[in-house]
Design an enzyme around this catalytic site. Structure first.
Site, PDB file in Angstrom:
ATOM      1  CG  ASP A 259      40.023 -30.046   1.947  1.00 52.83           C
ATOM      2  OD1 ASP A 259      39.306 -30.815   2.600  1.00 52.83           O
ATOM      3  OD2 ASP A 259      40.207 -30.147   0.712  1.00 52.83           O
TER       4      ASP A 259
ATOM      5  CG  ASP B  85      40.712 -28.865  -3.453  1.00 50.85           C
ATOM      6  OD1 ASP B  85      40.683 -29.644  -4.406  1.00 50.85           O
ATOM      7  OD2 ASP B  85      40.308 -29.178  -2.312  1.00 50.85           O
TER       8      ASP B  85
ATOM      9  CG  ASP C 289      37.594 -26.951   1.060  1.00 49.22           C
ATOM     10  OD1 ASP C 289      37.181 -27.516   2.087  1.00 49.22           O
ATOM     11  OD2 ASP C 289      38.326 -27.503   0.231  1.00 49.22           O
TER      12      ASP C 289
END
Length: 628
Positions: free
Chosen positions: A328, A521, A525
């Protein structure tokens, strides 16, 4: 050394001393047997009891049964032959217990290393009542309570600093020795040690939901998730133990019967029973059964020491096979905090431009406004600002020191008829106009983490074949970040469901044995962390949902630790395979020698206890990962 280990050591020393003394006592026959029975029972009574318990519970075939049969058989053989040589039986049990004690001490030491490392559970929280500090159980502290943490004390519960400034030791959480400064308004996580000033902290979570509780839970439950290698050893022992017992029985019966019936020779029962008993002692699979779980436990402990929490040995094994790492962007490779990244075409000076922008935006709580106020760095004097008007989808217009200041995007400038200069930098562009005249623009963007570029390079150095970035950001921003970091592939403007779809696509395309790791995080996600072969979450600033869904947690949010975690896992697995090959190889050689009558009980002792000690020593190496 705990009480149990001290008692065992005393038994070992007592039995060894008796064994030495008995060699100088000229006894024979049954008196000699009774005398030697004393050290044998002192050192081996628990093994005999465990063997009997196993037989009673129909779980016969384990190392206790092997040792009981081999030593009792050796004593019976000495009685039958009338040799009075009971030394071997006592020595086999003695050396086996020495190996068991050594293994217990080694496991205890590795547990203590982890306990010392993770000794972050606070015993109390200080709550101020009637002007006095009262120590209460952290479980009893409600959300929103103000607690006091004095120098030298652990922060018991997550919260926000209300009053005070101090330096925190975060080594137990992150493995990072560099202290962290905190002041009023800063978020603070439990488990840190307050080093200098007194802090008043308003709690934001219950103790059970705090960082310290979740970390302890992860470490305590890690061993419950077995790796394939551990499962292999369990399955191996279940098949192997009865197989060697049957082989030993066949070795004791078939050759003497064949000698009598086929060759017409004396049976030689004593010789073949002795060989069968030696075969049993050699065959004990202690080295494998003990060293493999210990290797994984030590690996998890070594990773924890570096601020990488692995939730189970199965994840350690998967991590070692990682060939694709998917990231990410925001909060993982970047700080997730907007900062002023550039000031262009200002004709009134950069500081003056930022000051006007911060004052004009002073009424807004938007992250962009906050970043402008941080860049200004001074206390906002709201008396200088009047007539604030927010223009939906455009920006803000306000009177600052009597001047009309407009701060916003292209649309706001077009609406005001101000000729602006386009910016080619990636980020959010705040155009500024003062009294209808263009004054320049400010670039605000998410800042890369200091080690992000090194992290990508380190991953490629460990043999990771492909790095991918998935983000909901605009394509231009995503491509710039990916290009700056050297990421192989990038997908932008993705919703959470799109991220899952992309990861599934990558999973289908990857080689069969290669594993895919996803690093994230945020709450969005969590589904991808679950779907990947191995999910890695940022533990310091990451969301609870991401930490819960992940298999590995980085306590200091440093992406450079991912490569370190992979190296640790590979070292651990290397040690596991070394122990499997070494233990099985030595066993097979000694079993053949024992069956042929070349190996005696003393070689059997080395094959059993010696191999176990060497395997345990090798396993403990997994704890030492500092220089990987």
């Amino acid at each position: 050394m705990n009480k149990k280990q001290r008692i065992m050591l005393a038994r070992i020393l007592a039995a060894a001393l008796l064994l030495v003394v008995l060699n100088f006592i000229p006894a024979a026959g049954w008196p000699r047997f009774v005398l030697y029975l004393a050290p044998y029972l002192i050192i081996g009574y628990d093994i005999l009891l465990k063997a009997l318990k196993g037989i009673k519970n129909r779980q016969v075939f384990d190392e206790n049964f092997l040792m009981a049969v081999a030593t009792v058989g050796a004593i019976a053989l000495a009685l039958y032959e009338g040799s009075g040589d009971f030394t071997e039986a006592v020595a086999v049990m003695l050396f086996y217990q020495v190996g068991e004690w050594f293994q217990s001490y080694a496991v205890g030491k590795s547990r203590r290393n982890i306990s010392d490392l993770m000794d972050i559970r606070p015993d109390y929280a200080n709550v101020e009542r009637d002007g006095k500090l009262e120590q209460v159980d952290p479980d009893e502290v409600a959300v929103g309570t103000v607690i006091v943490v004095q120098p030298g004390e652990k922060v018991p519960i997550d919260g926000v600093v209300e009053e005070g400034a101090s330096t925190l030791n975060t080594a137990a959480l992150t493995g990072e020795s560099l202290p962290r400064d905190v002041k009023a308004g800063d978020e603070i996580v439990s488990g840190c040690i307050n080093m200098t000033g007194v802090l008043k902290i308003r709690t934001t979570k219950e103790f059970g939901e705090s960082t310290v509780s979740k970390i302890l839970d992860l470490v305590e439950n890690a061993s419950s998730r077995k790796s394939k290698s551990e499962d292999f050893i369990s399955r191996f022992a279940r098949v192997y133990t009865p197989a060697v017992c049957i082989a030993a029985l066949a070795l004791a019966i078939l050759p003497p019967v064949a000698r009598m019936l086929i060759l017409g020779l004396p049976a030689g029962w004593e010789t073949w029973i002795y060989r069968a008993l030696t075969f049993l002692v050699i065959s004990c699979p202690c080295a494998l059964v003990i060293s493999i779980p210990l290797s994984f436990f030590a690996g998890i402990g070594g990773a924890s020491k570096e601020g990488v929490l692995v939730k189970g040995s199965n994840y350690l094994e998967t991590l070692s096979q990682t060939k694709i790492v998917v990231f990410d962007k925001t909060g993982t490779l970047t700080k997730g905090v907007f900062e002023v990244d550039g000031i262009h075409h200002s004709d009134i000076g950069e500081e003056q431009l930022v000051e006007y922008a911060a004052l004009a935006e002073c009424a807004s709580s938007h992250p962009i406004s906050k970043s402008l106020q941080r860049a200004y760095g001074k206390e906002i004097d709201r008396s200088r600002v009047t007539g604030i008007r927010e223009i939906s989808g455009g920006g803000v217009i306000a009177k600052v020191d009597g001047k009309e200041v407009a701060a916003g995007n292209d649309k706001l400038m077009d609406q005001l008829g101000v000729q602006y200069i386009s910016c080619h930098s990636v980020g959010t562009i705040i155009h500024m106009a003062i009294d209808g005249r263009y004054a320049g623009h400010i670039v605000i963007s998410d800042v890369l983490k200091p080690h992000s570029m090194q992290a990508i390079q380190a991953l490629k150095a460990t043999g990771v074949r492909k790095t991918v970035m998935l983000t909901g950001d605009a394509e231009k921003v995503a491509c710039q970040v990916a290009g700056a970091l050297g990421i192989d592939q990038v997908y932008s403007e993705l919703l959470p469901a799109d991220k899952v779809e992309k990861v599934e696509e990558l999973l289908r395309e990857k080689p069969e044995k290669a594993k895919l790791a996803f690093v994230g995080d945020g709450i969005n996600d969590a589904p991808v962390l679950r779907r990947a072969d191995i999910g890695i979450a940022m533990g310091a600033m990451g969301s609870d949902a991401a930490i819960e869904a992940a298999d590995v947690v980085l306590m200091d949010d440093d992406p450079l630790k991912i490569a370190k975690a992979i190296k640790i896992s590979r070292k651990c697995l290397g040690i596991v395979y070394q122990n499997i090959v070494f233990a099985i190889g030595i066993k097979l050689i000694c079993l053949v020698l024992g069956a042929l009558g070349i190996a005696n009980m003393w070689l059997a002792i080395f094959a059993d206890v010696g191999v176990m000690i060497l395997a345990v020593l090798n396993a403990i190496r997994a704890l030492f990962v500092k220089n990987l």
